[in-house]
Design an enzyme around this catalytic site. Structure first.
Site, PDB file in Angstrom:
ATOM      1  N   GLU A 102       0.880  -1.178   0.000  1.00 41.05           N
ATOM      2  CA  GLU A 102       0.000   0.000   0.000  1.00 41.05           C
ATOM      3  C   GLU A 102       0.910   1.219   0.000  1.00 41.05           C
ATOM      4  O   GLU A 102       1.790   1.324   0.865  1.00 41.05           O
ATOM      5  CB  GLU A 102      -0.886  -0.009   1.257  1.00 41.05           C
ATOM      6  CG  GLU A 102      -1.869   1.139   1.329  1.00 41.05           C
ATOM      7  CD  GLU A 102      -2.762   1.075   2.579  1.00 41.05           C
ATOM      8  OE1 GLU A 102      -2.296   0.586   3.624  1.00 41.05           O
ATOM      9  OE2 GLU A 102      -3.927   1.510   2.495  1.00 41.05           O
ATOM     10  N   GLU A 160      -7.711  10.562   2.501  1.00 36.37           N
ATOM     11  CA  GLU A 160      -7.980   9.623   3.593  1.00 36.37           C
ATOM     12  C   GLU A 160      -8.109  10.437   4.873  1.00 36.37           C
ATOM     13  O   GLU A 160      -7.245  11.270   5.173  1.00 36.37           O
ATOM     14  CB  GLU A 160      -6.865   8.586   3.754  1.00 36.37           C
ATOM     15  CG  GLU A 160      -7.117   7.670   4.969  1.00 36.37           C
ATOM     16  CD  GLU A 160      -6.192   6.456   5.034  1.00 36.37           C
ATOM     17  OE1 GLU A 160      -5.261   6.357   4.225  1.00 36.37           O
ATOM     18  OE2 GLU A 160      -6.432   5.598   5.914  1.00 36.37           O
TER      19      GLU A 160
END
Ligand SMILES: *[C@@H]1O[C@H](CO)[C@@H](O)[C@H](O)[C@H]1NC(C)=O
Ligand SMILES: *[C@@H]1O[C@H](CO)[C@@H](O)[C@H](O)[C@H]1NC(C)=O
Length: 226
Positions: A120, A211
């Site tokens: 990620e 995010e």
């Protein structure tokens, strides 16, 4: 000429429909965990919480521009851009406004995953107050697109991933000075990470990201390409 053209236009006026701008520019609003394609742009909304006030709207103009709202949605990620492909030659351009808060952590920039190995990754240009920290260990730093980026690697143990709950590495480039518009040579970060022994796998996606780890806020991209 004008007279002839007018006759021509009249003769065919009933034969052609106007450009279907409604269809090609239709925005896509999602309010629950979902991935899809909006006007040729891949997107995903993922959040660990939910409830009212958690949504993401892909503008549907053929770019990765989106707007997003969160209101205590748990871990909230909205992202739009490209899916799998080459890791070379990727550049992003963006401009946005943001307001509100992003909870205990927040990241705005470029985001995605690779597979084999499962990684990620984040290229972080901005964050809300209290955000922008990756944890883990610093692997290096470099200057790119007008600023120093600090590079971090962090292990996620048994955490959510694109392949379900898994243990995997996170790679971060975090800009030393925040900004809300600019250009990012995404592939330059991939190359730098590789030179530091931070090996990526096959590109699963490269997208513009917000995010927020809680809080209540919004973001609105006026420009977003990748
Ligand atoms: C225009 O878009 C609408 C909505 O997607 C669709 O129902 C319609 O068939 C389209 N018309 C044409 C001519 O493409
Ligand atoms: C991006 O960076 C790479 C080096 O990693 C370089 O080869 C490439 O020319 C750069 N692209 C742009 C558009 O500047």
């Amino acid at each position: 000429m004008k007279f002839v053209f007018a006759l021509f236009a009249l003769a065919f006026a009933g034969s052609f429909e106007p450009l279907n701008t409604t269809a090609s520019n239709a925005a896509c609003t999602v309010t629950s965990n979902q991935q899809g394609n909006c006007g040729g742009v891949a997107y995903e909304l993922w959040m660990s919480g939910g409830g009212g006030g958690c949504s993401c709207t892909i503008k549907g103009d053929g770019t990765a521009a989106f707007s997003a709202q969160w209101n205590n949605c748990g871990d909230y990620l909205c992202r739009a851009g490209r899916g799998s492909g080459s890791t070379s030659g990727i550049t992003a351009n963006y401009a946005y406004t943001k307001s509100g808060s992003g909870g205990g952590y927040s990241f705005i920039g470029i985001y995605g995953w690779t597979t084999s190995p499962l990684v990620e990754y984040y290229i972080v240009d901005d964050w809300f107050s209290g955000g922008g920290n990756s944890g883990g260990s610093q692997k290096g730093s470099f200057t790119q697109d007008g600023a120093t980026y600090n590079i971090w690697q962090h292990t996620q143990n048994n955490q959510p991933s694109i392949q379900g709950t898994a243990t995997f590495e996170q790679f971060f480039s975090i800009r030393s000075s925040q900004r809300t518009s600019g250009s990012i040579n995404v592939s330059a970060h991939f190359d730098k990470w590789n030179s530091l022994g931070m090996r990526m796998g096959s590109l699963y996606e490269a997208k513009l990201l917000i995010e927020a780890g809680g809080g209540s806020g919004s973001i609105d991209y006026s420009t977003g390409t990748i």
